[in-house]
Motif scaffolding. Structure first.
Motif, PDB file in Angstrom:
ATOM      1  N   ALA A  59       0.831  -1.208   0.000  1.00  0.00           N
ATOM      2  CA  ALA A  59       0.000   0.000   0.000  1.00  0.00           C
ATOM      3  C   ALA A  59       0.861   1.252   0.000  1.00  0.00           C
ATOM      4  O   ALA A  59       0.553   2.230  -0.702  1.00  0.00           O
ATOM      5  CB  ALA A  59      -0.929  -0.010   1.209  1.00  0.00           C
ATOM      6  N   ASP A  60       1.950   1.255   0.763  1.00  0.00           N
ATOM      7  CA  ASP A  60       2.803   2.440   0.815  1.00  0.00           C
ATOM      8  C   ASP A  60       3.536   2.656  -0.503  1.00  0.00           C
ATOM      9  O   ASP A  60       3.678   3.796  -0.976  1.00  0.00           O
ATOM     10  CB  ASP A  60       3.796   2.316   1.959  1.00  0.00           C
ATOM     11  N   ALA A  61       4.016   1.585  -1.111  1.00  0.00           N
ATOM     12  CA  ALA A  61       4.698   1.723  -2.402  1.00  0.00           C
ATOM     13  C   ALA A  61       3.749   2.279  -3.453  1.00  0.00           C
ATOM     14  O   ALA A  61       4.122   3.164  -4.250  1.00  0.00           O
ATOM     15  CB  ALA A  61       5.255   0.378  -2.847  1.00  0.00           C
ATOM     16  N   LEU A  62       2.516   1.798  -3.464  1.00  0.00           N
ATOM     17  CA  LEU A  62       1.540   2.299  -4.436  1.00  0.00           C
ATOM     18  C   LEU A  62       1.189   3.750  -4.152  1.00  0.00           C
ATOM     19  O   LEU A  62       1.027   4.551  -5.081  1.00  0.00           O
ATOM     20  CB  LEU A  62       0.282   1.427  -4.402  1.00  0.00           C
ATOM     21  N   ALA A  63       1.067   4.103  -2.874  1.00  0.00           N
ATOM     22  CA  ALA A  63       0.758   5.492  -2.532  1.00  0.00           C
ATOM     23  C   ALA A  63       1.873   6.426  -2.962  1.00  0.00           C
ATOM     24  O   ALA A  63       1.624   7.530  -3.470  1.00  0.00           O
ATOM     25  CB  ALA A  63       0.517   5.608  -1.025  1.00  0.00           C
ATOM     26  N   HIS A  64       3.115   6.013  -2.788  1.00  0.00           N
ATOM     27  CA  HIS A  64       4.236   6.848  -3.213  1.00  0.00           C
ATOM     28  C   HIS A  64       4.303   6.992  -4.722  1.00  0.00           C
ATOM     29  O   HIS A  64       4.677   8.045  -5.253  1.00  0.00           O
ATOM     30  CB  HIS A  64       5.550   6.252  -2.701  1.00  0.00           C
ATOM     31  N   ALA A  65       3.919   5.930  -5.432  1.00  0.00           N
ATOM     32  CA  ALA A  65       4.046   5.949  -6.884  1.00  0.00           C
ATOM     33  C   ALA A  65       2.925   6.705  -7.563  1.00  0.00           C
ATOM     34  O   ALA A  65       3.124   7.282  -8.634  1.00  0.00           O
ATOM     35  CB  ALA A  65       4.091   4.511  -7.426  1.00  0.00           C
ATOM     36  N   HIS A  66       1.735   6.697  -6.969  1.00  0.00           N
ATOM     37  CA  HIS A  66       0.566   7.075  -7.763  1.00  0.00           C
ATOM     38  C   HIS A  66       0.559   8.550  -8.150  1.00  0.00           C
ATOM     39  O   HIS A  66       1.431   9.328  -7.795  1.00  0.00           O
ATOM     40  CB  HIS A  66      -0.733   6.620  -7.089  1.00  0.00           C
ATOM     41  N   ALA A  67      -0.487   8.891  -8.860  1.00  0.00           N
ATOM     42  CA  ALA A  67      -0.527  10.157  -9.575  1.00  0.00           C
ATOM     43  C   ALA A  67      -0.386  11.379  -8.676  1.00  0.00           C
ATOM     44  O   ALA A  67       0.088  12.425  -9.120  1.00  0.00           O
ATOM     45  CB  ALA A  67      -1.833  10.253 -10.368  1.00  0.00           C
ATOM     46  N   GLN A  68      -0.806  11.280  -7.419  1.00  0.00           N
ATOM     47  CA  GLN A  68      -0.730  12.455  -6.567  1.00  0.00           C
ATOM     48  C   GLN A  68       0.638  12.617  -5.896  1.00  0.00           C
ATOM     49  O   GLN A  68       0.882  13.603  -5.225  1.00  0.00           O
ATOM     50  CB  GLN A  68      -1.825  12.373  -5.495  1.00  0.00           C
ATOM     51  N   PHE A  69       1.530  11.642  -6.058  1.00  0.00           N
ATOM     52  CA  PHE A  69       2.828  11.746  -5.399  1.00  0.00           C
ATOM     53  C   PHE A  69       3.959  11.751  -6.421  1.00  0.00           C
ATOM     54  O   PHE A  69       4.324  12.794  -6.925  1.00  0.00           O
ATOM     55  CB  PHE A  69       2.975  10.648  -4.340  1.00  0.00           C
ATOM     56  N   ALA A  70       4.546  10.595  -6.719  1.00  0.00           N
ATOM     57  CA  ALA A  70       5.705  10.605  -7.623  1.00  0.00           C
ATOM     58  C   ALA A  70       5.368  11.284  -8.936  1.00  0.00           C
ATOM     59  O   ALA A  70       6.106  12.134  -9.429  1.00  0.00           O
ATOM     60  CB  ALA A  70       6.199   9.179  -7.855  1.00  0.00           C
ATOM     61  N   ILE A  71       4.244  10.908  -9.525  1.00  0.00           N
ATOM     62  CA  ILE A  71       3.886  11.499 -10.813  1.00  0.00           C
ATOM     63  C   ILE A  71       3.444  12.951 -10.639  1.00  0.00           C
ATOM     64  O   ILE A  71       3.896  13.852 -11.345  1.00  0.00           O
ATOM     65  CB  ILE A  71       2.792  10.666 -11.494  1.00  0.00           C
ATOM     66  N   GLY A  72       2.579  13.191  -9.674  1.00  0.00           N
ATOM     67  CA  GLY A  72       2.060  14.543  -9.505  1.00  0.00           C
ATOM     68  C   GLY A  72       3.071  15.552  -9.011  1.00  0.00           C
ATOM     69  O   GLY A  72       2.975  16.739  -9.322  1.00  0.00           O
ATOM     70  N   HIS A  73       4.073  15.083  -8.255  1.00  0.00           N
ATOM     71  CA  HIS A  73       5.024  16.017  -7.658  1.00  0.00           C
ATOM     72  C   HIS A  73       6.385  16.023  -8.345  1.00  0.00           C
ATOM     73  O   HIS A  73       7.000  17.078  -8.490  1.00  0.00           O
ATOM     74  CB  HIS A  73       5.223  15.682  -6.179  1.00  0.00           C
TER      75      HIS A  73
END
Length: 845
Positions: free
Chosen positions: A598-612
């Motif tokens: 869950a944490d890896a997906l949260a870091h990767a998803h559009a609002q984090f790695a991609i969004g930032h």
């Protein structure tokens, strides 16, 4: 807050020097709460205390103060909206204050909620750090403890609860009058009241001093998920095991009588440790599928709050500088007890990934502070419930346990409680107890860990002869292990480790200590057992090995450390965001630990790695690629598994930025296409997917209204607000943006939902026009709104612009703004500066 509402450390210390509080009798009349337009309630307090001063003040924030008597004599009401002045005090005093309180819709004070499902009204209190004064007149500071006697007048048929057990009940006109047993000495911020047609499950804990009644409660419309489903039995089981564990560990049984746990709506926190009446967010009532990690998280919170019955409630910090004396210990104890008694052996893995990740982020902000912080006033205290006080403090305690030994640590805790039960303490009191039991001088350790800021960076370098050198920046004393891993085929296997104590900048690791394998270690992981608190930096060879085979490492705790190191490197711009996404795409589908997944997906998803962190020119392509990764993993995951649910949630997040699977998602929601086998399309998942469709323009009002008809619960109506605000139309976003600032009827949850809609899909183009207005609004909002609501506005609507100019101009022009407001703005500026810096460091595609 007004200036008189913002209590300071110095003035409360002066008040405590002249007052010795004995008892407080409180009566609140809640019979009118069911009225559609209910806004206020009658309240009164009678405070018995000794005084060495002839005047003081009593704290109360409400609609009116109607009567004040001092030792039986009426006094003119002298009230400025937050302080009631009283004069003519004697050595022994009985002061009564009668007034009118206001119901809250912000989660501060006495919160009033009307359930849209059945129109029932529910009430509960939340006070920390200083909101009991919104419900009854009090001395609002933790070092003026009292024995409390509560009386609550409420409508017939309601559950009525407080800290103590119910002692008497009698009918009155239009309701019932319930009196509760006198409490043991408590600070005002952990007193509590709840009332409403809550459903409950009863239980008993067979304690060493006799049976203790247990209760688990929630709203009637949620009873099918908690009461009728049997889920409350899991909570009761954890509660019994936890009370056994902590009573033995801390050397005294649970002291507060009954133990009710109530799940309440629109709650600002995860939970609150009111003795005898612990309050929890309803997010822990699972309306659909829940992963093992979610159940573990709930158990951890139950045990965290239970630890507070000793750390915080029995022995309480004198002022908010020592907030860590309860929160750090409860955070540590929650994870420790989840492993030892809660039935969740991987709780330290979750702690390493989630809690320490929170701390590492907070500790790198320019507003970081020592664990033992300087808290001059209540505004500063409110914002110090952060990753430093909770998670860094708990991480440091884990290191302290390694430093002094578990047996000595718990002996020290038992001594601490024996010496300070029902009193107030400071750092020195705890250190004295631990030193007495461990025989170690902890003052140097305290200076290094509790009274400094920032973190060490641990890295291992290799020379040509294979000699390994461990380096640390910002040196501190650590007890840690360096793990050495090598490839066997395509798997990374631990070949040994070096356990050592370090204090300086450089330490040579002796190869013979690990069987001579140091020179051939493909992956070197400092702190691979996560004993200490430090940022782990992987060398280039280790990074390559992790990218290749992270998911093959057998030990979940070591994987947590490596996952965290890769994410930290991404946030620092040292690991390209695209490469991090490659790691997640390759290894998350094989990650067996639900929390790490869950944490890896949260870091990767559009609002984090991609969004930032992905550069703007590459963001659309990155979002589309990530959606495809999540979509494929969803269909490949085992039916009904935690992994399947995690990937389904990841699809919702990814689809808010890319519409590549909009048609398939819409068809699954409509029932015209099958969902992946075993996937439960529960209400939360359906709303997540619908928000994504709305944000990309693929959900119309017909679909939105149909979903609300399907789920008309309070949660459904809140999600409906997000969907409506998320539509990619400039006028829609503008209305939502202004409603967030101007519609004071929005509850705390409805405000969050509105802000989430404004931000949905990262559509900067739809809200960029409001940047100047944001900076014009934040200072008036801080003055006019409660700190809880103002904080959500300041943080939630901060402009994600391409420049720091506007925020720098505001900071320069508002040097005299309240310190707590400036802190929030500075933290948001730092996040934006990091985004811009990391994007600029990305390699050209």
């Amino acid at each position: 807050m007004t200036s008189t509402a913002n209590l300071t450390r110095d003035e409360t210390a002066a008040r405590a020097a002249g007052i010795r509080l004995k008892t407080v009798d409180v009566e609140v009349d809640l019979r009118g709460a069911v009225s559609r337009d209910a806004a206020t309630f009658a309240t009164s307090s009678t405070l018995t205390f000794e005084a060495s001063v002839d005047a003081t003040w009593i704290d109360f924030i409400g609609a009116s103060v109607d009567e004040v008597t001092v030792n039986g004599a009426p006094q003119p009401v002298d009230w400025d909206g937050s302080r009631v002045r009283v004069n003519g005090l004697a050595a022994h005093n009985v002061v009564a204050v009668r007034g009118t309180g206001r119901y809250s819709t912000s989660g501060e004070g006495l919160h009033r909620f009307r359930d849209p499902v059945d129109d029932a009204v529910y009430l509960y209190t939340q006070y920390e750090p200083a909101d009991s004064r919104r419900v009854y007149p009090v001395f609002e500071q933790p070092d003026l403890k009292a024995q409390w006697r509560f009386v609550v007048v409420a409508p017939d048929g309601w559950e009525v609860l407080s800290n103590g057990a119910e002692a008497a009940r009698e009918p009155v006109d239009g309701g019932v009058r319930v009196a509760f047993a006198e409490t043991l000495p408590l600070s005002s911020y952990i007193t509590a009241v709840a009332a409403g047609p809550y459903r409950r499950v009863d239980g008993v804990w067979d304690g060493p001093d006799g049976p203790v009644p247990l209760g688990v409660l929630c709203r009637a419309s949620l009873a099918e998920y908690l009461v009728d489903s049997g889920d409350a039995e899991e909570i009761l089981g954890i509660t019994r095991r936890g009370l056994d564990f902590f009573g033995e560990a801390f050397g005294r049984p649970y002291p507060w009588g009954k133990y009710d746990q109530i799940f309440v709506p629109e709650y600002n926190l995860g939970a609150m440790e009111n003795p005898g009446l612990v309050t929890f967010t309803e997010r822990y009532v699972f309306r659909g599928a829940a992963t093992v990690a979610q159940h573990e998280g709930r158990a951890n919170t139950i045990l965290h709050e239970m630890a507070h019955m000793w750390f915080g409630d029995l022995a309480t910090m004198r002022w908010w500088d020592d907030l860590w004396l309860k929160e750090s210990f409860a955070d540590f104890s929650g994870a420790y007890a989840a492993v030892a008694a809660g039935g969740f052996p991987d709780a330290w893995v979750t702690f390493a990934s989630r809690r320490k990740g929170w701390a590492y982020v907070q500790d790198q902000l320019p507003t970081t502070h020592p664990i033992v912080a300087d808290i001059p006033d209540l505004e500063a205290a409110k914002l110090n419930f952060d990753g430093i006080t909770y998670a860094k403090g708990a991480s440091v305690l884990k290191q302290l346990v390694a430093f002094v030994g578990e047996d000595a640590f718990f002996r020290g805790a038992r001594r601490y409680f024996a010496e300070h039960a029902f009193g107030n303490t400071t750092l020195a009191d705890l250190l004295d107890a631990l030193e007495a039991e461990s025989g170690r001088d902890l003052r140097e350790w305290s200076d290094a860990w509790l009274q400094t800021t920032g973190m060490s960076r641990l890295s291992v370098s290799r020379d040509e002869d294979g000699v390994l050198t461990l380096g640390q920046s910002d040196p501190r004393p650590h007890r840690l292990t360096v793990g050495l891993y090598g490839f066997e085929g395509e798997r990374l296997v631990r070949r040994g480790g070096v356990e050592l104590d370090i204090a300086g900048e450089r330490t040579t690791l002796e190869a013979p200590a690990v069987g001579g394998v140091a020179s051939i270690a493909d992956l070197i992981v400092p702190n691979d057992d996560d004993r200490t608190y430090a940022k782990v930096i992987l060398d280039e060879r280790s990074t390559d090995a992790a990218v290749r085979a992270l998911s093959t490492i057998d030990d979940a705790l070591a994987r947590a450390v490596v996952w965290a190191a890769l994410w930290d490197a991404t946030r620092d711009g040292d690991l390209p965001a695209a490469r991090y996404l490659e790691v997640v795409a390759r290894h998350a589908p094989a990650e067996e630990n639900a929390a790490l997944l869950a944490d890896a997906l949260a870091h990767a998803h559009a609002q984090f790695a991609i969004g930032h962190y992905v550069a703007g020119a590459d963001r659309s392509a990155g979002a589309a690629a990530w959606l495809e990764t999540a979509w494929r993993a969803l269909w490949a995951a085992p039916a009904g598994s935690d992994a399947q649910l995690a990937w389904a949630r990841a699809v919702g997040a990814a689809a808010s930025r890319s519409d590549g699977r909009a048609a398939e998602i819409a068809a699954i929601l409509a029932g015209s296409a099958p969902a992946p086998e075993g996937l439960r399309l529960d209400p939360e998942l359906r709303w997540d997917w619908l928000v994504a469709l709305a944000a990309t323009g693929h959900a119309g009002m017909a679909e939105v209204d149909a979903e609300l008809a399907r789920d008309g619960s309070a949660q459904g109506r809140t999600a409906h607000r997000t969907v409506l605000a998320a539509r990619p139309d400039a006028e829609v976003r503008a209305r939502a943006w202004h409603a967030a600032w101007e519609d004071e009827s929005l509850t705390n949850d409805h405000l969050d939902a509105t802000i989430a809609g404004v931000r949905a899909g990262g559509r900067r183009d739809l809200v960029a026009a409001f940047d100047d207005e944001y900076f014009a609004r934040i200072r008036p909002a801080w003055t006019d709104r409660s700190i809880e609501i103002a904080r959500r506005l300041v943080v939630g609507l901060f402009p994600a612009s391409q420049s720091l100019d506007a925020v720098d101009a505001w900071l320069a022009a508002n040097a005299g703004a309240p310190g707590a407001l400036r802190r929030l703005v500075i933290e948001q500026r730092d996040g934006l500066a990091r985004d811009l810096r990391v994007r600029a460091a990305q390699p050209v595609a």
